[in-house]
Design an enzyme around this catalytic site. Sequence first.
Site, PDB file in Angstrom:
ATOM      1  N   MET A 337       0.787  -1.243   0.088  1.00  0.00           N
ATOM      2  CA  MET A 337      -0.189  -0.030   0.082  1.00  0.00           C
ATOM      3  C   MET A 337       0.917   1.411   0.104  1.00  0.00           C
ATOM      4  O   MET A 337       0.524   2.302  -0.724  1.00  0.00           O
ATOM      5  CB  MET A 337      -0.817   0.124   1.215  1.00  0.00           C
ATOM      6  CG  MET A 337      -2.017  -1.202   1.095  1.00  0.00           C
ATOM      7  SD  MET A 337      -3.035  -1.019  -0.245  1.00  0.00           S
ATOM      8  CE  MET A 337      -4.047   0.438  -0.058  1.00  0.00           C
ATOM      9  N   ASP A 356      11.000   2.987   5.426  1.00  0.00           N
ATOM     10  CA  ASP A 356      10.736   1.570   5.787  1.00  0.00           C
ATOM     11  C   ASP A 356      11.668   1.190   6.665  1.00  0.00           C
ATOM     12  O   ASP A 356      12.555   2.332   7.060  1.00  0.00           O
ATOM     13  CB  ASP A 356      10.562   0.660   4.636  1.00  0.00           C
ATOM     14  CG  ASP A 356       9.640  -0.434   4.857  1.00  0.00           C
ATOM     15  OD1 ASP A 356      10.148  -1.173   5.908  1.00  0.00           O
ATOM     16  OD2 ASP A 356       8.702  -0.611   4.231  1.00  0.00           O
ATOM     17  N   VAL A 413       2.173   0.645   7.611  1.00  0.00           N
ATOM     18  CA  VAL A 413       2.898  -0.526   8.011  1.00  0.00           C
ATOM     19  C   VAL A 413       2.160  -1.662   8.555  1.00  0.00           C
ATOM     20  O   VAL A 413       0.864  -1.444   8.173  1.00  0.00           O
ATOM     21  CB  VAL A 413       3.913  -0.115   9.407  1.00  0.00           C
ATOM     22  CG1 VAL A 413       4.855   1.095   8.995  1.00  0.00           C
ATOM     23  CG2 VAL A 413       3.044   0.463  10.534  1.00  0.00           C
ATOM     24  N   LYS A 420       2.082  -0.021  14.807  1.00  0.00           N
ATOM     25  CA  LYS A 420       1.737   1.418  14.614  1.00  0.00           C
ATOM     26  C   LYS A 420       2.152   2.200  15.725  1.00  0.00           C
ATOM     27  O   LYS A 420       2.412   3.588  15.403  1.00  0.00           O
ATOM     28  CB  LYS A 420       0.171   1.219  14.281  1.00  0.00           C
ATOM     29  CG  LYS A 420      -0.134   0.248  13.000  1.00  0.00           C
ATOM     30  CD  LYS A 420      -1.147   0.697  12.564  1.00  0.00           C
ATOM     31  CE  LYS A 420      -1.825  -0.157  11.273  1.00  0.00           C
ATOM     32  NZ  LYS A 420      -1.302   0.064  10.024  1.00  0.00           N
ATOM     33  N   SER A 442      -6.894  -0.741   7.816  1.00  0.00           N
ATOM     34  CA  SER A 442      -7.869  -1.121   7.392  1.00  0.00           C
ATOM     35  C   SER A 442      -9.017  -1.615   8.300  1.00  0.00           C
ATOM     36  O   SER A 442     -10.291  -1.811   8.004  1.00  0.00           O
ATOM     37  CB  SER A 442      -8.126  -2.119   6.033  1.00  0.00           C
ATOM     38  OG  SER A 442      -6.897  -3.000   6.328  1.00  0.00           O
ATOM     39  N   HIS A 463      -7.894   5.886   4.400  1.00  0.00           N
ATOM     40  CA  HIS A 463      -7.825   4.635   4.006  1.00  0.00           C
ATOM     41  C   HIS A 463      -7.825   4.611   2.457  1.00  0.00           C
ATOM     42  O   HIS A 463      -9.160   4.927   1.919  1.00  0.00           O
ATOM     43  CB  HIS A 463      -9.217   3.816   4.634  1.00  0.00           C
ATOM     44  CG  HIS A 463      -9.332   2.364   4.309  1.00  0.00           C
ATOM     45  ND1 HIS A 463     -10.743   1.859   4.209  1.00  0.00           N
ATOM     46  CD2 HIS A 463      -8.438   1.655   4.332  1.00  0.00           C
ATOM     47  CE1 HIS A 463     -10.285   0.742   3.987  1.00  0.00           C
ATOM     48  NE2 HIS A 463      -9.019   0.352   4.149  1.00  0.00           N
ATOM     49  N   ASN A 513     -15.667  -1.564   3.489  1.00  0.00           N
ATOM     50  CA  ASN A 513     -15.334  -3.123   3.974  1.00  0.00           C
ATOM     51  C   ASN A 513     -16.540  -3.765   4.528  1.00  0.00           C
ATOM     52  O   ASN A 513     -16.885  -4.862   4.296  1.00  0.00           O
ATOM     53  CB  ASN A 513     -14.250  -3.194   4.648  1.00  0.00           C
ATOM     54  CG  ASN A 513     -12.999  -2.939   3.993  1.00  0.00           C
ATOM     55  OD1 ASN A 513     -13.033  -2.980   2.734  1.00  0.00           O
ATOM     56  ND2 ASN A 513     -11.835  -2.527   4.546  1.00  0.00           N
TER      57      ASN A 513
HETATM   58  P1  NAD Z   1       2.729  -4.925   3.390  1.00  0.00           P
HETATM   59  O1  NAD Z   1       3.156  -5.822   4.410  1.00  0.00           O
HETATM   60  O2  NAD Z   1       2.546  -5.023   2.051  1.00  0.00           O
HETATM   61  O3  NAD Z   1       3.594  -3.458   3.869  1.00  0.00           O
HETATM   62  C1  NAD Z   1       4.110  -2.993   5.257  1.00  0.00           C
HETATM   63  C2  NAD Z   1       5.109  -2.569   5.159  1.00  0.00           C
HETATM   64  O4  NAD Z   1       5.584  -1.824   6.464  1.00  0.00           O
HETATM   65  C3  NAD Z   1       6.474  -3.392   4.888  1.00  0.00           C
HETATM   66  O5  NAD Z   1       7.234  -2.907   3.689  1.00  0.00           O
HETATM   67  C4  NAD Z   1       7.299  -3.404   6.244  1.00  0.00           C
HETATM   68  O6  NAD Z   1       8.672  -3.550   5.924  1.00  0.00           O
HETATM   69  C5  NAD Z   1       6.913  -2.083   6.612  1.00  0.00           C
HETATM   70  N1  NAD Z   1       7.169  -1.827   7.962  1.00  0.00           N
HETATM   71  C6  NAD Z   1       6.922  -2.844   9.017  1.00  0.00           C
HETATM   72  N2  NAD Z   1       7.259  -2.266  10.328  1.00  0.00           N
HETATM   73  C7  NAD Z   1       7.586  -0.998  10.189  1.00  0.00           C
HETATM   74  C8  NAD Z   1       8.380   0.081  10.832  1.00  0.00           C
HETATM   75  N3  NAD Z   1       8.475  -0.271  12.249  1.00  0.00           N
HETATM   76  N4  NAD Z   1       8.883   1.213  10.306  1.00  0.00           N
HETATM   77  C9  NAD Z   1       8.787   1.158   8.992  1.00  0.00           C
HETATM   78  N5  NAD Z   1       8.384   0.340   8.222  1.00  0.00           N
HETATM   79  C10 NAD Z   1       7.622  -0.645   8.606  1.00  0.00           C
HETATM   80  O7  NAD Z   1       1.299  -4.471   4.053  1.00  0.00           O
HETATM   81  P2  NAD Z   1      -0.058  -3.625   3.208  1.00  0.00           P
HETATM   82  O8  NAD Z   1      -0.761  -4.616   2.387  1.00  0.00           O
HETATM   83  O9  NAD Z   1       0.817  -2.527   2.342  1.00  0.00           O
HETATM   84  O10 NAD Z   1      -0.658  -3.103   4.284  1.00  0.00           O
HETATM   85  C11 NAD Z   1      -0.132  -1.846   5.181  1.00  0.00           C
HETATM   86  C12 NAD Z   1      -1.390  -1.036   5.765  1.00  0.00           C
HETATM   87  O11 NAD Z   1      -2.235  -0.692   5.061  1.00  0.00           O
HETATM   88  C13 NAD Z   1      -2.077  -1.889   6.838  1.00  0.00           C
HETATM   89  O12 NAD Z   1      -2.432  -1.303   7.913  1.00  0.00           O
HETATM   90  C14 NAD Z   1      -3.143  -2.590   6.231  1.00  0.00           C
HETATM   91  O13 NAD Z   1      -4.249  -2.929   7.071  1.00  0.00           O
HETATM   92  C15 NAD Z   1      -3.646  -1.318   5.329  1.00  0.00           C
HETATM   93  N6  NAD Z   1      -4.497  -1.629   4.095  1.00  0.00           N
HETATM   94  C16 NAD Z   1      -4.070  -2.654   3.286  1.00  0.00           C
HETATM   95  C17 NAD Z   1      -4.771  -2.858   2.283  1.00  0.00           C
HETATM   96  C18 NAD Z   1      -4.560  -4.018   1.219  1.00  0.00           C
HETATM   97  O14 NAD Z   1      -5.385  -4.239   0.397  1.00  0.00           O
HETATM   98  N7  NAD Z   1      -3.330  -4.781   1.522  1.00  0.00           N
HETATM   99  C19 NAD Z   1      -5.991  -1.885   1.745  1.00  0.00           C
HETATM  100  C20 NAD Z   1      -6.125  -0.834   2.740  1.00  0.00           C
HETATM  101  C21 NAD Z   1      -5.332  -0.648   3.900  1.00  0.00           C
END
Ligand code: NAD
Length: 737
Positions: A337, A356, A413, A420, A442, A463, A513
């Site tokens: 995301m 990151d 993240v 978070k 989400s 979001h 959602n």
């Molecule tokens: P992801 O696992 O692809 O990415 C998360 C990233 O966060 C990774 O690159 C990780 O290295 C990084 N990270 C973890 N801990 C960290 C820290 N302490 N400092 C900096 N970076 C850190 O996950 P995603 O699917 O991109 O989801 C991320 C967020 O978005 C979540 O909260 C998720 O609920 C939300 N979200 C996801 C979707 C979806 O369809 N995947 C849709 C809407 C919202």
Amino acid sequence: MTYQNFTVETDSDGIALVTWDMPDKSMNVFTEEVMVELDTIIDAVVADDAIKGAVITSGKATFSGGADLTMLNAMFARIHEEKANNPEGAARILFDQVGRMSGLFRKLETSGKPWVSAINGVCMGGAFEMSLACHGRVAADSGSVKMALPEVKVGIFPGAGGTQRVPRLTGQQEALMMMTTGQNLTPKKAKSMGLIHEIAAPEKLIETAKQMIRDGLKPVQPWDVKGFKLPGGPVWSPQGAQLWPAVSATLRKQSYGNYPAAFAILKCVFEGLQVPFDTGLRIEQRYFTEILQTPEAYAMVRSLFVSLQELGKGARRPAGVEKTKFTKVGVIGAGFMGAGIAYSTAKAGIPVVLIDRDQEAADKGKAHSLDLVTAAVKKGRMSQEQADQLLALITPSSDYNALEGAELVIEAVFEDRGIKKIVTEATEAVLKPGAVFASNTSTLPITGLAENSKRPDDFVGIHFFSPVDRMMLVEIIMGEKTADKALAVALDYVQAIKKTPIVVNDTRGFYVNRCVMRYMTEAYSMVVEGIPPVMIENIAKMAGMPVGPLALNDEVAIDLSQKVNRATIADLGESAVDPRHVKLIDTMVDDHGRLGRKNGKGFYDYPDKPAKKHIWPGLKDLYPQQNADDIDVEEVKTRFLATIALEAARTMEEGIVTDPREADVGSILGFGFAPYTGGALSYIDGIGAREFVTMCDALALKHGDHFKPTPLLRDMAKNGETFYGRFGAGENIGQAA
Ligand code: NAD
């Protein structure tokens, strides 16, 4: 003579340059006033012997967006009122009104003097129809020039001569494709179709247009010349016999008959090409009058044009907060995301710091943008220079200090409260006072996450939906303490990146959602009931959904559904979920290892390309199957739409969503809720609350309490109310005219 919306300057060669430049508008649109002025200008050009011909262009960066559809929206209201007293008279008034623009363009093309349209930027709908009525058309050679007849996307069709001129200039198949999809044409494509004559360097546009007149451009259109032949041959020809049965079957397959305007285009072209041009225009006018009276046109214009525009322009923005100009936005978490959010932000010209855990992970996030721009350059949608500029705006880093000075930071993240919290604290340590911190969570309530913040009034949910670069909707989630200022910053940001915001109060699943869950859980019930899975998917599409619920669940991941089930039970108890659904999902994940598209095994199987995905054959073995012939297709369709609409109604009742425009637009942009209905609440308003309640009571008896209408709906049914009437967003004209 002076005009409000145009300037007219005649040069020494006797060529009048008509420049359309509406005061106080960012884009030219056809209004009543514009039409009156254009009418007068045509008369003046004809009357002045010193004028040989005219070039029409725009004084703005874009040419024109076409007709002002808010005008149409007001017309719907008037016709609805009139219809109650005098149905035939109302249709007559409408017929005359819709012929106005078409008549004006016909007047221009038969004026006896040559007209050339000099298209300097985006040229849509009525403006392109006007250009087609000009005897010459030149477009500037620029990536920002796009031409289209996109009316079908809002439930109407090109009703000012478009359906008659386009297929007289280009092949019927291409003409139909262009108008039934509303696709954008680049100058190159438009020229190859014969819709424009020339492409000129932007600085030579006017000169090229004038030169066409100096070179003796005839003021007569091809179809007004005796012996005119259609480019692709007549309708009744061997080519026509191949084309017509196939186009109507293809359109039915794509639209399931849900979009009357698309079929009207076919009828206008098929019938219009068999008669003289003026009769063709008359046929178009009749079908246009009919289409404007459909509930689909009414609902789609309202949601997909008027409301969409109002929300995009900040209808929900709190007054009195200064607009934010973004000089730096931070994105934390460069995963799936975060990488997409960084791309969309940079695409809007805003510098982004993408953070990151280490430099490598941050670089990987930026690489996503490289992939997207490389593809865009390859397809000619972006120049290499634009691609380089976009990439230069993204700074990948692992150092939080790089966030200093940002007006907004969005975290994306892992979905983990602990992580978070750490990220929120680390960010706030460097954020300037008044800067806003947003979470892209989400599932986690914003109010809870804001407890990690020292400044919960500056904490908000933003979001996004995946894939971020393509999904146009963004939910802005208000925590209990989120202040107006943070809301305004979030809205300014969403507007800056050219997406559409809806404002939602904090709740489990927010708005989109929650509705999507209903779509998928209804499908689980159907699987358990033994409705053949292929039918479940196909009937959902027949109802107007773009993706079947099982395919959608595969995209989201089935193990994520399992996690959501478990979290719901942990938080709300066993009764919050249907045990049959839990068993289905557990069986899929635990017994069969079917996690969704990500492991190539979900409700579908995903064989290697070019083979297509297909429903997993083992799914039907899990439950005894019903006989396909016994299944009530209409009821299955209704179950899908009604269960989503009921959830949307609950969110209004609970005050999660407060504006019907947001519920409607959010449902269409967020998960493709049958667009022809105008959205989840317009679906109920279109049926009428009373009838909807009766329908849901019947469904509840057969399929469970989740179909029971809520007290709000019963109250609305009793009072004969609509959502738009009761919650007061814009005008209320009740059911569609
Ligand atoms: P992801 O696992 O692809 O990415 C998360 C990233 O966060 C990774 O690159 C990780 O290295 C990084 N990270 C973890 N801990 C960290 C820290 N302490 N400092 C900096 N970076 C850190 O996950 P995603 O699917 O991109 O989801 C991320 C967020 O978005 C979540 O909260 C998720 O609920 C939300 N979200 C996801 C979707 C979806 O369809 N995947 C849709 C809407 C919202």
